[in-house]
Write a protein that holds these residues in place. Structure first.
Motif, short mmCIF file in Angstrom:
data_model
loop_
_atom_site.label_atom_id
_atom_site.label_comp_id
_atom_site.label_asym_id
_atom_site.label_seq_id
_atom_site.Cartn_x
_atom_site.Cartn_y
_atom_site.Cartn_z
N ASP A 502 0.83 -1.21 0.00
CA ASP A 502 0.00 0.00 0.00
C ASP A 502 0.86 1.26 0.00
O ASP A 502 0.85 2.05 -0.95
N LEU A 503 1.64 1.44 1.06
CA LEU A 503 2.41 2.67 1.16
C LEU A 503 3.46 2.79 0.06
O LEU A 503 3.73 3.88 -0.44
N ASP A 505 3.34 1.03 -2.82
CA ASP A 505 2.71 0.75 -4.11
C ASP A 505 3.18 -0.55 -4.75
O ASP A 505 3.27 -0.67 -5.96
N HIS A 507 5.95 -2.08 -5.22
CA HIS A 507 7.15 -2.17 -6.05
C HIS A 507 8.00 -3.35 -5.58
O HIS A 507 8.18 -3.55 -4.38
N ARG A 616 1.39 5.06 8.64
CA ARG A 616 1.89 6.18 7.82
C ARG A 616 2.44 7.29 8.71
O ARG A 616 3.51 7.86 8.42
N THR A 637 5.70 12.83 4.06
CA THR A 637 4.63 11.81 3.97
C THR A 637 3.25 12.42 4.15
O THR A 637 2.32 11.73 4.53
N ASN A 640 -1.82 11.80 1.00
CA ASN A 640 -1.76 10.43 0.50
C ASN A 640 -0.55 10.22 -0.39
O ASN A 640 -0.60 9.47 -1.36
N ASP A 642 2.60 8.94 -2.20
CA ASP A 642 3.16 7.63 -2.45
C ASP A 642 4.54 7.57 -1.81
O ASP A 642 5.44 8.32 -2.16
N TYR A 644 6.83 5.42 -2.13
CA TYR A 644 7.89 5.02 -3.06
C TYR A 644 8.39 6.25 -3.81
O TYR A 644 9.60 6.50 -3.89
#
Length: 946
Positions: A502-503, A505, A507, A616, A637, A640, A642, A644
């Motif tokens: 989630d945080l 994305d 990857h 978060r 941060t 919202n 991202d 990454y």
């Protein structure tokens, strides 16, 4: 049988000995059945004044029975004393009006019935008063009338008519004029008169009597005023529900005695116990029992009473009912507005008494069989009881039984929730006092509730420290209950996946530092890898060393650490772990349960969002490597964002800094320069240099330096770099002076007349052939068979000399060797060299292979190491892996026992007619079917088009 408990040892321990209620008290004669049993059917639980005038026999007409079942409460005693004094004119007492108020079932009718019989049957009444120790002398003869206004013999519209009829006063009964206060006095003079008026408000408020409202209010006021005169022997008793403001206003004008039965619960309890309990067989035993229970409460830290002595006294006084149970049921029934339902409490208590008479030594709230008596509780809250029944059946085992404590705990919570569903319930103290006896562990009861009741009963909610039934299902309880079974590591693992998926994305180059429940291999390649730590207050330099030198990594400058900020750990934060447990529990319930309570999805989604927000908020800091250790920077941060993208933004090198580092590295390489591949590897290996997020950043820096004239990149200088190959040489500007003075190519001059070739572009004197010197267009028929080495002058027949001089076709084609006096292709053909002008094919890698532990990593490595413009002429792919059971099946081997027991070695040689592009080769790799557990290597023959 007495209440028992199974201890952990398996032994059964009786509570408070083996005695039961029957050993302490006997039931009253009113409810005694055959052979010492209890029969509630004999109970007179509801009385009506109108039955006094019924032609048929009615219990209300039996003065002896009515007085026998009556307990002389303080209120009743006060009413009797006031009435007797008013009717005895020698006392000169003028307060003859009395108002008794209270809700349905509070005892108003019973009090009026007792007062009626006392004054209507003075001999019997005086005897009863003497037995009760009430010092009152009743008049020898009293004119009495009891009017229950809704059930009079005639349909009266005027109160004066009804009173006159029942007192035998014809002029009031038949007249239309209202009797005045004086007329009332004159008519009743010398005759003690008791007038009881019940349910006047409802009769008065009927629509068909609207035309008589003023008359009826006026006559009621006249009656009360007359009763307030010391010259009128009249006592008027009016009962009220306090439903009509006009009636209330009239009754209060004369300042009468007012008795509110609603606030006198203890009196009603005394009355009920008098009706149910007959003789006390063991008063000392009851006293000991009360002390034993109180001692149990004192010894428990979860039951803290303000006054233990008061509790002991009340247990003894209210026996055989626990005072909490009796007052609780009184409260729930008193809140009802339906007369028959509220009066039904007496019969209900008689039934509870019967059910427990030979079972327990004291009736607790948990001993009330709610399911057996749901019809009685439905009168209080039908919908709520229906929800209780649903949960009751849901928690029953297949044989209809319940786990220990479960049923009584359900019953306790329901009784406390009645009439105020979802707003009021039972706290831990009430649960314990409703179930606990000597020898029972209190913590076991609470544990049982939390483990087997709350969360399993869908309609029990937690509100302000209490647990209450509500008509709405409680999905939060289901989730919370399930969450208790979730291991901490599973919760932390869910947080880890939330961070990655989630945080960051999802990857695939994001990893968790020291993950739980997971074995991970962080590849040692040139790709950027983000390592996320859940822990704070730790030495991140040591963590980095463990990841790099500790794992003998080659590319140590490809790792960055992302950590919580403010030195606040995630994996040890109780709130985050508990939220994660709920999220995991919700996900499991979603998979396991076919039907879930309404609102489940909303609560589960909210739990996930809360967890996401909490995690978060803990970030963060980004640590990049330097030659002096890790360098921390804030991770933005907000909103919202991202994570990454935010991390890349922090790590992304400063262009001027990167240019400076590239320039310095190339300068250090000296005049020979440095190949691009070596330069790039220096950045990926050495933490002293800037961390790259993409190779493009390095290429852009080199291009910028080349255009500025700082570097020469291959054949590019002071212009945009067209392409960068791994072997492209980079030279600093300070070493370009000598390079620009290009050496003249070595020249080989061919004499076609003699077949000799002279070196260095100059023929020896006297050696000119007969036909003269031949230039580039010389005789094509003369074969070149020998020529002199341009370095030492020896005669050569091929392309090499003993002195070390040699050349090949490439040197000729690229202009390093100039040919004069002959066609180049003819010359090369004569001396046996290839005349092909095709591309230069070379191995890649030059030494070794491109290796990876899995196909995605191999594709990543090939993608990074292969130029976009390259042509791939040949390729060799080697695969070494272990086959799973499913993969074996693809080879026709159906043997589960061989799962992960069979290895595979395969080599693919690829020799296409036309060279493959980089993208075509990557697609070939993607489509290549290999075992999931396989290592791979690739070697290539490529033309780099340089």
């Amino acid at each position: 049988m007495p209440w028992t408990e199974y201890l952990e040892t398996g032994w059964v321990v009786s509570s408070m000995g083996d005695r039961v209620i029957a050993d302490y008290v006997a039931p009253s004669e009113e409810i005694q059945g055959p052979e010492g049993t209890i029969d509630p059917s004999g109970l007179l639980d509801e009385v009506s004044l109108y039955n006094l005038y019924d032609e048929h026999e009615a219990p209300e007409q039996d003065a002896e029975r009515i007085l026998e079942i009556t307990y002389p409460t303080e209120t009743l005693t006060s009413i009797i004393e006031n009435s007797a004094r008013k009717l005895d004119q020698e006392h000169g007492f003028s307060e003859g009006a009395q108002i008794v108020g209270g809700e349905y079932g509070s005892g108003k009718s019973h009090i009026q019935l007792v007062v009626y019989h006392l004054f209507n049957s003075p001999t019997l009444g005086q005897q009863w008063l003497n037995q009760q120790g009430i010092k009152v002398d009743l008049p020898k003869e009293t004119s009495t009338a009891a009017l229950q206004m809704f059930n009079l013999d005639k349909d009266y519209n005027r109160l004066s008519e009804a009173v006159g009829d029942y007192l035998g006063i014809d002029e009031w009964a038949k007249g239309t004029d209202l009797p005045t206060v004086h007329q009332i006095r004159d008519k009743l003079s010398g005759t003690p008169t008791l007038l009881l008026i019940d349910e006047f408000e409802r009769w008065f408020g009927m629509a068909n009597r609207a035309d008589y409202r003023d008359d009826n209010l006026a006559f009621l006021q006249n009656l009360l005023e007359a009763a307030g005169r010391d010259d009128t022997p009249l006592s008027v008793f009016v009962s009220l529900l306090y439903e009509n403001e006009d009636v209330q206003a009239i009754t209060q004008r004369t300042n009468p005695f007012t008795h509110d039965l609603s606030s006198r619960r203890d009196e009603k309890i005394d009355f009920i116990l008098h009706r149910l309990v007959g003789t006390v067989e063991d008063a000392e035993g009851i006293a000991r029992l009360a002390k034993e229970y109180t001692d149990v409460y004192r010894q428990n830290d979860q039951i803290q009473l303000e006054d233990y002595h008061d509790m002991q006294d009340r247990i003894e006084r209210f026996y055989p009912f626990h005072p909490i149970l009796l007052t609780l049921l009184m409260e729930k029934y008193s809140e009802q507005r339906i007369s028959s339902d509220a009066r039904g409490l007496l019969r209900f208590l008689a039934e509870i008494f019967r059910d427990n008479y030979r079972e327990v030594e004291l009736i607790l709230s948990g001993d009330v069989d709610v399911f057996e008596y749901t019809d009685r509780f439905k009168y209080i809250d039908n919908e709520l009881v229906g929800k209780y029944i649903n949960d009751y059946h849901r928690m029953q085992k297949a044989d209809g039984a319940f786990d220990e404590f479960v049923e009584p705990l359900l019953n306790i919570v329901l009784i406390h929730s009645l009439a105020r569903a979802g707003e009021e319930g039972a706290n831990k103290r009430q649960m314990l006092m409703g179930t606990m006896r000597k020898g029972i562990n209190a913590h076991r009861i609470i544990q049982k509730f939390q483990e087997d009741v709350y969360g399993h009963a869908w309609h029990i909610h937690r509100i302000n420290g209490e647990y209450a039934f509500d008509v709405d299902e409680n999905p939060a309880a289901r989730i919370e209950k399930k969450a208790e079974d979730i291991h901490k590591h599973d919760a932390i693992h869910r947080v880890e996946s939330l961070i990655r998926e989630d945080l960051f994305d999802a990857h695939n180059n994001v990893y968790i530092l020291d993950p739980v429940n997971t074995e991970q291999a962080i590849p040692d390649n040139k790709a950027l890898k983000i390592i996320v730590s859940l822990g704070a207050k730790r030495n991140y330099d040591e963590d980095f060393d463990a990841l790099t030198t500790g794992q003998e990594r080659e590319f140590t400058n490809t790792l960055v650490l992302v950590t919580p900020g403010k030195r606040s750990s995630i994996d040890t934060n109780t709130g985050i772990v508990e939220l994660a447990r709920k999220v995991v529990a919700g996900e499991q319930l979603n998979r396991e349960e076919e039907v879930l309570p309404e609102g489940f999805e909303e609560i589960h989604d909210q739990n996930y969002q809360n967890l996401r927000d909490r995690v978060r908020d803990k970030f963060g800091t980004v640590h990049t490597s330097t030659d002096r250790g890790l360098f921390p920077q804030d991770l933005p941060t907000g909103g919202n964002m991202d994570f990454y993208a935010a991390t890349l933004e922090v790590v992304k090198p400063d262009s001027s800094q990167l240019r400076s580092e590239v320039k310095e590295l190339v300068k250090q390489a000296g005049a020979s320069g440095i190949q691009y591949e070596h330069l790039k590897n220096d950045f990926y290996r050495n933490p002293a240099y800037t961390t790259l997020t993409s190779e493009d950043e390095l290429e852009e820096a080199i291009d910028s330096l080349c255009r500025d004239g700082t570097l020469k990149v291959g054949s590019y200088f002071e212009e945009r770099v067209g392409s960068l190959g791994t072997e492209t040489n980079l030279v600093h500007e300070q070493f370009l002076q000598d390079d620009e003075e290009e050496e003249e190519p070595t020249t080989i001059t061919i004499d076609t007349t003699s077949g000799k070739v002279q070196g260095q572009g100059e023929l020896e004197e006297g050696e000119e052939g007969e036909e003269g010197a031949s230039g580039a267009g010389g005789s094509e028929s003369s074969a070149v068979t020998a020529f002199e080495c341009p370095e030492c002058g020896r005669e050569l027949t091929g392309n090499s000399c003993e002195c070390g001089f040699e050349f090949d076709a490439t040197d000729v084609h690229e202009g390093n060797i100039a040919i004069e006096g002959s066609d180049i292709d003819k010359f090369l053909e004569d001396i046996g060299l290839d005349t092909d002008h095709g591309p230069r094919i070379q191995s890649h890698p030059i030494i070794g292979t491109i290796d990876a532990d899995n196909k995605p990593d191999l594709i990543d490595a090939v993608d990074r190491d292969t130029g976009l413009e390259w042509g791939i002429h040949e390729a060799t792919i080697e695969v070494s892996g272990t086959l799973s059971g499913d993969e074996l099946a693809e080879y026709g081997i159906e043997a589960d026992a061989l799962d992960d027991k069979v290895t595979l070695e395969e080599t693919f040689h690829i020799d296409p007619d036309d060279p493959l592009s980089k993208q075509a080769f990557l697609s070939l790799l993607w489509d290549l079917s290999v075992p999931e557990q396989a290592s791979m290597s690739v070697s290539l023959q490529v033309n780099k088009n340089e």
